[in-house]
Enzyme design. Structure first.
Site, short mmCIF file in Angstrom:
data_model
loop_
_atom_site.label_atom_id
_atom_site.label_comp_id
_atom_site.label_asym_id
_atom_site.label_seq_id
_atom_site.Cartn_x
_atom_site.Cartn_y
_atom_site.Cartn_z
N SER A 16 0.83 -1.21 0.00
CA SER A 16 0.00 0.00 0.00
C SER A 16 0.87 1.27 0.00
O SER A 16 1.57 1.54 0.97
CB SER A 16 -0.90 -0.04 1.24
OG SER A 16 -1.28 1.25 1.66
N1 LIG Z 1 -7.28 8.89 1.38
C1 LIG Z 1 -6.44 7.84 1.88
C2 LIG Z 1 -6.50 6.68 0.90
C3 LIG Z 1 -5.85 5.42 1.43
C4 LIG Z 1 -6.13 4.26 0.48
O1 LIG Z 1 -6.77 4.43 -0.56
N2 LIG Z 1 -5.62 3.08 0.85
C5 LIG Z 1 -5.89 1.92 0.05
C6 LIG Z 1 -4.72 0.96 0.05
S1 LIG Z 1 -3.30 1.70 -0.75
C7 LIG Z 1 -7.11 1.23 0.65
O2 LIG Z 1 -7.00 0.35 1.46
N3 LIG Z 1 -8.29 1.68 0.24
C8 LIG Z 1 -9.53 1.19 0.72
C9 LIG Z 1 -10.63 2.17 0.43
O3 LIG Z 1 -10.34 3.27 -0.07
O4 LIG Z 1 -11.79 1.85 0.69
C10 LIG Z 1 -5.01 8.38 2.04
O5 LIG Z 1 -4.71 9.48 1.54
O6 LIG Z 1 -4.18 7.74 2.68
#
Ligand SMILES: N[C@@H](CCC(=O)N[C@@H](CS)C(=O)NCC(=O)O)C(=O)O
Length: 226
Positions: A16
């Site tokens: 991730s």
């Molecule tokens: N807005 C969050 C996004 C984090 C994200 O999208 N993580 C991914 C893995 S890289 C995830 O698990 N997403 C699940 C989801 O968005 O429902 C950030 O800026 O960290």
């Protein structure tokens, strides 16, 4: 007398890129804020299954957005992320099971090495487009982080033992119990409350919960060292 440091957990997977962003920012703040940062290697695949969620890149429009979002964030947060060329094969097919089991055993046996080995695995997959699934790749990351080849090999031999498999499962289950549907999550333990926040973009809120000051992704003390 100063206050006892708060426990702050970061659940992450090296698959991730947003986890990498949160990891670097929190590593910069761990000696600035009064926190005891606990790094928790977790399996994102397990969280997706348990919560019924899907990686954002499965939805084409989100996949396009994620590319530009991560590119901008990598500049702003000063973390050298570059998308792997064959994103779907690297992220969705190859996965991170052995790498995360390896980080689990590193945490069990050499916890002080966990930060560096995690970073080297991210450098491989999310910066240099290098494999993290083959034994030689994991050993190379461990060596770059400062482990001896013998030490790294010994740990790698243990990744399929029930103790290591169960430990990673246990950490993943814990993240699920906190309500995770993706990664990264941070879990803040205050005197009478526990808060789970999803994402690398919740740092200002995290600082507020901790009663600490948010000074941007590269705080001045760290900036002076860069
Ligand atoms: N807005 C969050 C996004 C984090 C994200 O999208 N993580 C991914 C893995 S890289 C995830 O698990 N997403 C699940 C989801 O968005 O429902 C950030 O800026 O960290």
């Amino acid at each position: 007398m100063g206050l006892e440091p708060r426990t702050l957990e970061l659940f992450y997977d090296v698959l991730s890129p947003y986890s990498w962003l949160a990891f670097e920012v929190l590593c910069r703040y761990k000696n600035i804020w009064n926190v005891n940062l606990q790094l928790q290697p977790t399996l994102i695949g397990g969280i997706m299954r348990d919560s019924g969620n899907q990686p954002p890149a499965m939805l084409p429009r989100k996949a396009v957005y994620m590319r530009s979002d991560v590119r901008l964030l990598s500049q702003h947060l000063q973390v050298p992320i570059h998308f792997p060329k064959d994103f779907f094969s690297v992220i969705l097919k190859k996965g991170s099971l052995t790498a995360m089991r390896f980080l689990t055993v590193v945490k069990m046996e050499h916890p002080r090495m966990l930060e560096k080995v995690s970073r080297e695995l991210w450098m491989r997959i999310w910066s240099r487009d290098e494999d993290i699934t083959e034994p030689a790749s994991i050993l190379a990351a461990a060596e770059k982080a400062g482990m001896s080849m013998g030490q790294a090999q010994e740990l790698l031999e243990r990744v399929s033992t029930p103790q290591v498999k169960n430990k990673l499962k246990e950490t993943t289950d814990t993240a699920c119990k906190y309500g995770a549907f993706g990664l990264p999550i941070t879990v803040t333990h205050l005197d009478d409350e526990t808060h789970m926040l999803f994402g690398s973009d919740r740092m200002e809120l995290l600082a507020y919960l901790l009663g600490e000051k948010w000074m941007g992704p590269v705080p001045p003390a760290v900036n002076a060292r860069l």
